[in-house]
Design a protein around this motif. Structure first.
Motif, PDB file in Angstrom:
ATOM      1  N   ARG A  43       0.224   6.165   5.534  1.00 21.67           N
ATOM      2  CA  ARG A  43       1.508   5.971   4.867  1.00 21.67           C
ATOM      3  C   ARG A  43       2.573   5.465   5.836  1.00 21.67           C
ATOM      4  O   ARG A  43       3.733   5.340   5.481  1.00 21.67           O
ATOM      5  CB  ARG A  43       1.973   7.292   4.249  1.00 21.67           C
ATOM      6  N   THR A  44       2.194   5.201   7.075  1.00 28.06           N
ATOM      7  CA  THR A  44       3.215   4.846   8.056  1.00 28.06           C
ATOM      8  C   THR A  44       3.283   3.352   8.336  1.00 28.06           C
ATOM      9  O   THR A  44       4.229   2.904   8.944  1.00 28.06           O
ATOM     10  CB  THR A  44       2.992   5.590   9.385  1.00 28.06           C
ATOM     11  N   ASN A  45       2.296   2.570   7.903  1.00 28.69           N
ATOM     12  CA  ASN A  45       2.357   1.136   8.143  1.00 28.69           C
ATOM     13  C   ASN A  45       1.918   0.407   6.879  1.00 28.69           C
ATOM     14  O   ASN A  45       0.759   0.036   6.718  1.00 28.69           O
ATOM     15  CB  ASN A  45       1.489   0.751   9.346  1.00 28.69           C
ATOM     16  N   LEU A  46       2.888   0.195   5.998  1.00 26.86           N
ATOM     17  CA  LEU A  46       2.579  -0.446   4.730  1.00 26.86           C
ATOM     18  C   LEU A  46       2.190  -1.909   4.926  1.00 26.86           C
ATOM     19  O   LEU A  46       1.482  -2.481   4.111  1.00 26.86           O
ATOM     20  CB  LEU A  46       3.768  -0.328   3.772  1.00 26.86           C
ATOM     21  N   ARG A  47       2.639  -2.507   6.030  1.00 27.49           N
ATOM     22  CA  ARG A  47       2.285  -3.903   6.294  1.00 27.49           C
ATOM     23  C   ARG A  47       0.794  -4.035   6.591  1.00 27.49           C
ATOM     24  O   ARG A  47       0.121  -4.919   6.066  1.00 27.49           O
ATOM     25  CB  ARG A  47       3.128  -4.447   7.455  1.00 27.49           C
ATOM     26  N   LEU A  50      -1.102  -3.564   3.398  1.00 31.29           N
ATOM     27  CA  LEU A  50      -1.150  -4.793   2.593  1.00 31.29           C
ATOM     28  C   LEU A  50      -2.157  -5.781   3.174  1.00 31.29           C
ATOM     29  O   LEU A  50      -2.912  -6.425   2.425  1.00 31.29           O
ATOM     30  CB  LEU A  50       0.247  -5.423   2.522  1.00 31.29           C
ATOM     31  N   LEU A  54      -5.300  -7.217   1.077  1.00 35.48           N
ATOM     32  CA  LEU A  54      -5.571  -8.637   0.823  1.00 35.48           C
ATOM     33  C   LEU A  54      -6.984  -9.017   1.276  1.00 35.48           C
ATOM     34  O   LEU A  54      -7.675  -9.779   0.600  1.00 35.48           O
ATOM     35  CB  LEU A  54      -4.517  -9.504   1.525  1.00 35.48           C
ATOM     36  N   ASP A  71      -2.192   5.230  -4.409  1.00 33.70           N
ATOM     37  CA  ASP A  71      -0.776   5.623  -4.351  1.00 33.70           C
ATOM     38  C   ASP A  71       0.258   4.515  -4.528  1.00 33.70           C
ATOM     39  O   ASP A  71       1.225   4.693  -5.261  1.00 33.70           O
ATOM     40  CB  ASP A  71      -0.407   6.325  -3.028  1.00 33.70           C
ATOM     41  N   HIS A  72       0.087   3.394  -3.813  1.00 34.57           N
ATOM     42  CA  HIS A  72       1.177   2.428  -3.658  1.00 34.57           C
ATOM     43  C   HIS A  72       1.076   1.291  -4.668  1.00 34.57           C
ATOM     44  O   HIS A  72       0.348   0.322  -4.462  1.00 34.57           O
ATOM     45  CB  HIS A  72       1.196   1.882  -2.234  1.00 34.57           C
ATOM     46  N   ILE A  73       1.872   1.384  -5.726  1.00 30.97           N
ATOM     47  CA  ILE A  73       1.834   0.388  -6.787  1.00 30.97           C
ATOM     48  C   ILE A  73       2.366  -0.948  -6.288  1.00 30.97           C
ATOM     49  O   ILE A  73       1.889  -2.005  -6.709  1.00 30.97           O
ATOM     50  CB  ILE A  73       2.615   0.925  -7.999  1.00 30.97           C
ATOM     51  N   ASP A  74       3.339  -0.910  -5.371  1.00 33.61           N
ATOM     52  CA  ASP A  74       3.857  -2.179  -4.838  1.00 33.61           C
ATOM     53  C   ASP A  74       2.793  -2.931  -4.048  1.00 33.61           C
ATOM     54  O   ASP A  74       2.680  -4.161  -4.143  1.00 33.61           O
ATOM     55  CB  ASP A  74       5.143  -1.980  -4.020  1.00 33.61           C
ATOM     56  N   ILE A  75       1.980  -2.210  -3.294  1.00 31.97           N
ATOM     57  CA  ILE A  75       0.891  -2.866  -2.562  1.00 31.97           C
ATOM     58  C   ILE A  75      -0.123  -3.448  -3.552  1.00 31.97           C
ATOM     59  O   ILE A  75      -0.610  -4.568  -3.371  1.00 31.97           O
ATOM     60  CB  ILE A  75       0.185  -1.866  -1.614  1.00 31.97           C
ATOM     61  N   LEU A  77       0.413  -4.499  -6.570  1.00 28.16           N
ATOM     62  CA  LEU A  77       0.990  -5.699  -7.182  1.00 28.16           C
ATOM     63  C   LEU A  77       1.001  -6.865  -6.194  1.00 28.16           C
ATOM     64  O   LEU A  77       0.649  -7.996  -6.539  1.00 28.16           O
ATOM     65  CB  LEU A  77       2.424  -5.401  -7.650  1.00 28.16           C
ATOM     66  N   ALA A  78       1.400  -6.589  -4.955  1.00 30.59           N
ATOM     67  CA  ALA A  78       1.496  -7.664  -3.956  1.00 30.59           C
ATOM     68  C   ALA A  78       0.128  -8.246  -3.625  1.00 30.59           C
ATOM     69  O   ALA A  78      -0.007  -9.439  -3.375  1.00 30.59           O
ATOM     70  CB  ALA A  78       2.181  -7.153  -2.689  1.00 30.59           C
ATOM     71  N   ASP A  90       2.200  11.683  -6.824  1.00 31.53           N
ATOM     72  CA  ASP A  90       2.550  10.272  -6.706  1.00 31.53           C
ATOM     73  C   ASP A  90       3.339   9.828  -7.945  1.00 31.53           C
ATOM     74  O   ASP A  90       3.787  10.648  -8.731  1.00 31.53           O
ATOM     75  CB  ASP A  90       1.272   9.439  -6.531  1.00 31.53           C
TER      76      ASP A  90
END
Lengths: 211, 211
Positions: A43-47, A50, A54, A71-75, A77-78, A90
């Motif tokens: 959870r500390t490096n979302l980059r 991602l 990918l 957990d991460h819906i933004d990830i 989607l991206a 969550d």
């Protein structure tokens, strides 16, 4: 692409896979017969999360199996993933469904009777039920259910259920016999000396349970 | 609603605010003259993060000031926040802009020369530059820049810049004099015995720096 075959569900944990090895392990597991892949991460490096999403997106798309983001819906989607898996701490299912739209897969963790909420279950596609057995790969896991309690809770859930928590070749058959539609594994594949062979052995065990 | 007044930017840190006190502190800071609010939170309970975001959304909307969500674009979308703030290890700016659309505010953390990327800066609305001084409220913060280096980096950034890191009543004026468009504070408000009074004093200090 977004079909729901929970039978052999690899949870590719960033912290559990050897550094730099997540793509290699997931490729081997797909080759060995994994039916779905979830990326679970720091959870500390979302980059970095991602970046890995990918990379796994390319692998799973080629194989025609779903990629789920923990957990991460933004990830999700991206990265153009097929869905997300959310826990009870969550994003609540109604928000997750609204952000993802009706076609994406949403999985929900259930660890006890209190987690079985009809309000949430009507909005999700499958349940991850566990931990069935004690697990080393999730430090904040709930107490293990054991097979008997797993079977009781499973019978109360109308959705497809993937069992999770401490599942390996020695107990996957009994978990399937207790009503699971599939097994989710972390270390049984990620930590195996030969992840492809480990996946093939689990695959065989699951197919024997179906007979 | 989404105007960009960085002058007194409260970072409401969930772990830094006393338990249950975040709404009270933010309400007091708004009353005392905070121009923007960012919610920064634990990464282990996204559900609580969303709950707090929805509560602060109501407060900031009533006051007509923007609410920014740290790191988590999905929480920002679910809560209807005005934007996000991302660090160099978070969602890259191109993905963040795509998920949020052109009208939402995106802030980007810059901690050193290497972080100043034109590719990213053309996609964001403001920069959070720091830490200017050593800080206790962010355990993974980069080394402090000091005022001189802050001024040098600030001059290389065409966007509005909010200064962050160890800023309080004793140094806010010098930070503004070094070229900041505003100051972001955590403990100077969240830990103050009287958050409203602390905000009013900072507000006065900033307005004196403008004269």
């Amino acid at each position: 692409m977004t079909s729901l075959d929970l039978s052999l569900y690899l949870v590719a944990d960033q912290e559990f896979c050897r550094p730099g090895g997540i793509e290699r392990i997931v490729a081997a597991a797909i080759d060995g017969g994994a039916s779905m892949v979830q990326l679970r991460g720091t959870r500390t490096n979302l980059r970095q999360f991602l970046t890995d999403a990918l990379a796994l997106r390319a692998l799973t798309r080629r194989a025609g199996i779903p990629l789920i983001i923990n957990d991460h819906i933004d990830i999700a989607l991206a990265a153009g993933a097929d869905g997300v898996h959310v826990g009870q701490a969550d994003m609540p299912a109604p928000f997750a469904r609204q952000l993802l739209g009706k076609d994406k897969i949403i999985g929900l963790s259930v660890t006890c009777t209190e987690d079985i909420s009809e309000r949430d279950l009507v909005l999700v596609d499958y349940v991850g039920l566990g931990p069935v057995f004690p697990t080393r790969s999730k430090t904040d896991a709930a107490p293990a259910l054991g097979l008997q309690q797993f079977a009781i809770l499973r019978s109360r859930i109308a959705l497809p259920v993937v069992a999770i928590g401490g599942i390996n070749l020695s107990n996957a058959g009994s978990v399937m016999a207790a009503g699971a539609d599939g097994v989710a594994v972390v270390s049984a594949i990620c930590s195996a000396p030969n992840p492809r062979q480990a996946t093939m052995s689990l695959r065989q065990c699951i197919e024997e349970a179906w007979q």
